[in-house]
Write a protein that holds these residues in place. Sequence first.
Motif, PDB file in Angstrom:
ATOM      1  N   PRO A   1      36.183  61.930  42.304  1.00  0.00           N
ATOM      2  CA  PRO A   1      35.959  63.304  41.848  1.00  0.00           C
ATOM      3  C   PRO A   1      34.913  64.046  42.667  1.00  0.00           C
ATOM      4  N   PHE A   2      33.885  63.342  43.119  1.00  0.00           N
ATOM      5  CA  PHE A   2      32.868  64.008  43.938  1.00  0.00           C
ATOM      6  C   PHE A   2      33.368  64.254  45.359  1.00  0.00           C
ATOM      7  N   LEU A   3      34.197  63.367  45.890  1.00  0.00           N
ATOM      8  CA  LEU A   3      34.849  63.653  47.165  1.00  0.00           C
ATOM      9  C   LEU A   3      35.665  64.937  47.055  1.00  0.00           C
ATOM     10  N   ALA A   4      36.351  65.096  45.933  1.00  0.00           N
ATOM     11  CA  ALA A   4      37.178  66.295  45.738  1.00  0.00           C
ATOM     12  C   ALA A   4      36.320  67.557  45.717  1.00  0.00           C
ATOM     13  N   LEU A   5      35.130  67.475  45.134  1.00  0.00           N
ATOM     14  CA  LEU A   5      34.256  68.643  45.118  1.00  0.00           C
ATOM     15  C   LEU A   5      33.779  68.992  46.526  1.00  0.00           C
ATOM     16  N   ALA A   6      33.482  67.967  47.322  1.00  0.00           N
ATOM     17  CA  ALA A   6      33.085  68.221  48.711  1.00  0.00           C
ATOM     18  C   ALA A   6      34.239  68.803  49.511  1.00  0.00           C
ATOM     19  N   GLU A   7      35.457  68.399  49.187  1.00  0.00           N
ATOM     20  CA  GLU A   7      36.627  68.954  49.862  1.00  0.00           C
ATOM     21  C   GLU A   7      36.876  70.404  49.451  1.00  0.00           C
ATOM     22  N   LYS A   8      36.545  70.728  48.214  1.00  0.00           N
ATOM     23  CA  LYS A   8      36.841  72.063  47.693  1.00  0.00           C
ATOM     24  C   LYS A   8      35.789  73.095  48.063  1.00  0.00           C
ATOM     25  N   TYR A   9      34.506  72.709  47.995  1.00  0.00           N
ATOM     26  CA  TYR A   9      33.420  73.671  48.177  1.00  0.00           C
ATOM     27  C   TYR A   9      32.813  73.539  49.572  1.00  0.00           C
ATOM     28  N   GLU A  10      32.740  74.657  50.257  1.00  0.00           N
ATOM     29  CA  GLU A  10      32.332  74.671  51.666  1.00  0.00           C
ATOM     30  C   GLU A  10      30.952  74.077  51.881  1.00  0.00           C
ATOM     31  N   ARG A  11      30.041  74.292  50.946  1.00  0.00           N
ATOM     32  CA  ARG A  11      28.648  73.887  51.149  1.00  0.00           C
ATOM     33  C   ARG A  11      28.259  72.621  50.385  1.00  0.00           C
ATOM     34  N   VAL A  12      29.215  71.884  49.892  1.00  0.00           N
ATOM     35  CA  VAL A  12      28.915  70.643  49.166  1.00  0.00           C
ATOM     36  C   VAL A  12      29.143  69.456  50.093  1.00  0.00           C
ATOM     37  N   ALA A  13      28.147  68.591  50.161  1.00  0.00           N
ATOM     38  CA  ALA A  13      28.220  67.372  50.974  1.00  0.00           C
ATOM     39  C   ALA A  13      27.804  66.191  50.105  1.00  0.00           C
ATOM     40  N   LEU A  14      27.835  64.996  50.683  1.00  0.00           N
ATOM     41  CA  LEU A  14      27.476  63.781  49.969  1.00  0.00           C
ATOM     42  C   LEU A  14      26.565  62.941  50.851  1.00  0.00           C
ATOM     43  N   ASP A  15      25.632  62.215  50.217  1.00  0.00           N
ATOM     44  CA  ASP A  15      24.856  61.278  51.035  1.00  0.00           C
ATOM     45  C   ASP A  15      25.266  59.843  50.719  1.00  0.00           C
ATOM     46  N   THR A  16      25.010  58.967  51.677  1.00  0.00           N
ATOM     47  CA  THR A  16      25.505  57.585  51.613  1.00  0.00           C
ATOM     48  C   THR A  16      24.582  56.642  50.857  1.00  0.00           C
ATOM     49  N   THR A  17      23.523  57.162  50.272  1.00  0.00           N
ATOM     50  CA  THR A  17      22.452  56.327  49.745  1.00  0.00           C
ATOM     51  C   THR A  17      22.938  55.128  48.941  1.00  0.00           C
ATOM     52  N   MET A  18      22.666  53.953  49.445  1.00  0.00           N
ATOM     53  CA  MET A  18      22.956  52.648  48.853  1.00  0.00           C
ATOM     54  C   MET A  18      24.435  52.279  48.856  1.00  0.00           C
ATOM     55  N   ALA A  19      25.305  53.240  49.095  1.00  0.00           N
ATOM     56  CA  ALA A  19      26.734  52.962  49.048  1.00  0.00           C
ATOM     57  C   ALA A  19      27.126  51.944  50.113  1.00  0.00           C
ATOM     58  N   PHE A  20      28.031  51.050  49.757  1.00  0.00           N
ATOM     59  CA  PHE A  20      28.623  50.042  50.638  1.00  0.00           C
ATOM     60  C   PHE A  20      27.700  48.862  50.923  1.00  0.00           C
ATOM     61  N   THR A  21      26.449  48.914  50.482  1.00  0.00           N
ATOM     62  CA  THR A  21      25.584  47.751  50.662  1.00  0.00           C
ATOM     63  C   THR A  21      26.062  46.633  49.737  1.00  0.00           C
ATOM     64  N   THR A  22      25.739  45.411  50.108  1.00  0.00           N
ATOM     65  CA  THR A  22      26.138  44.271  49.291  1.00  0.00           C
ATOM     66  C   THR A  22      25.584  44.384  47.879  1.00  0.00           C
ATOM     67  N   PHE A  23      24.348  44.849  47.772  1.00  0.00           N
ATOM     68  CA  PHE A  23      23.707  45.002  46.461  1.00  0.00           C
ATOM     69  C   PHE A  23      24.478  45.996  45.599  1.00  0.00           C
ATOM     70  N   PHE A  24      24.829  47.158  46.150  1.00  0.00           N
ATOM     71  CA  PHE A  24      25.460  48.225  45.383  1.00  0.00           C
ATOM     72  C   PHE A  24      26.925  47.915  45.095  1.00  0.00           C
ATOM     73  N   ASP A  25      27.588  47.297  46.054  1.00  0.00           N
ATOM     74  CA  ASP A  25      29.019  47.027  45.907  1.00  0.00           C
ATOM     75  C   ASP A  25      29.336  46.065  44.766  1.00  0.00           C
ATOM     76  N   GLN A  26      28.366  45.233  44.405  1.00  0.00           N
ATOM     77  CA  GLN A  26      28.650  44.293  43.313  1.00  0.00           C
ATOM     78  C   GLN A  26      28.766  45.019  41.974  1.00  0.00           C
ATOM     79  N   PHE A  27      28.210  46.225  41.891  1.00  0.00           N
ATOM     80  CA  PHE A  27      28.273  46.993  40.655  1.00  0.00           C
ATOM     81  C   PHE A  27      29.261  48.164  40.755  1.00  0.00           C
ATOM     82  N   MET A  28      29.262  48.841  41.893  1.00  0.00           N
ATOM     83  CA  MET A  28      30.007  50.090  42.019  1.00  0.00           C
ATOM     84  C   MET A  28      30.719  50.167  43.364  1.00  0.00           C
ATOM     85  N   PRO A  29      31.734  49.354  43.604  1.00  0.00           N
ATOM     86  CA  PRO A  29      32.421  49.369  44.895  1.00  0.00           C
ATOM     87  C   PRO A  29      33.185  50.674  45.108  1.00  0.00           C
ATOM     88  N   PHE A  30      33.165  51.115  46.351  1.00  0.00           N
ATOM     89  CA  PHE A  30      33.893  52.327  46.728  1.00  0.00           C
ATOM     90  C   PHE A  30      35.379  51.985  46.848  1.00  0.00           C
TER      91      PHE A  30
END
Length: 296
Positions: free
Chosen positions: A205-234
């Motif tokens: 859903p947040f990817l969709a917002l970045a696709e829809k709104y010209e000035r909306v972006a996302l940061d990678t903070t903690m995403a894809f790390t081994t620690f984070f992926d065990q709880f919230m995999p992309f």
Amino acid sequence: MTLPTSDAEVPAFWQALGLPGLADVHVHFMPPRLLRKVWAYFDAAGPLVGVEWPIRYRWPDEERVAHLREMGVRAFTALAYAHRPGMATDLNNWALDFARTTPGCVPSATFYPEPGAAGYVAAAIDAGARVFKVHLQVGGFAPTVPELDPVWGLLADAGVPVVVHAGHAPVGTAHTGPEPFTQLLARHPALTAVVAHLGAPDYEPFLALAEKYERVALDTTMAFTTFFDQFMPFPTAALPRLRELGLAGKVLLGSDFPNIPYPYAEQLAALARLDLGDAWLRAVCWENTARLFDLR
């Protein structure tokens, strides 16, 4: 490309990409007393943390700044966030003073839903603030509260970005998730916003917002790390969308330094393991943030 396994190997990572360094949109520096309280909350695995989370870089400010420089992080924020009324102005004064004496630090500020918020946000912009941070989870407020409507409008008109912790990670609350943020953007579609943690765990859903709104972006903070992926995999199926957004300038490197339970190098290795291409890594690790803040 050889993935960095330690912070000492980080310079070789960005040099192999032909970059002048790294630009990190999600770094925390706070008044020492406040930071100690934040660390104590993580140590206790507080209700908004929920898991064991040992702070890796529990060092004085000057040591953390030196470490960023040694790794080649040429630009970084000093994100503080107000969690109750009456503290944002002091935080902003501290953070702006810190940036004035810390080369490479992007002048940062925050706000809270309270009377006078628009006034001190305007004052912070006049004093040089180039990015704001709002933490809906910790602050415990909806982005659509009436007190903030003039603040969002002011930031949208000024084109000053705000890093928003809008997702449920690590523990959801009544005011996190894509729905409240979607309502905010419907009111202020010109807002320049960076969604922290790629909006985890509601990535798509947040990817969709970045696709829809010209000035909306996302940061990678903690995403894809081994620690984070065990709880919230992309979701693997969404990686092509992430690649397109990165190449379009809408994915920015974030780390959460120093409040991470693993080496800084792990964030970079995690992004490289996605195998989305060197052009994507160059965009995410430097070019997109450099464009946002007009870095030279």
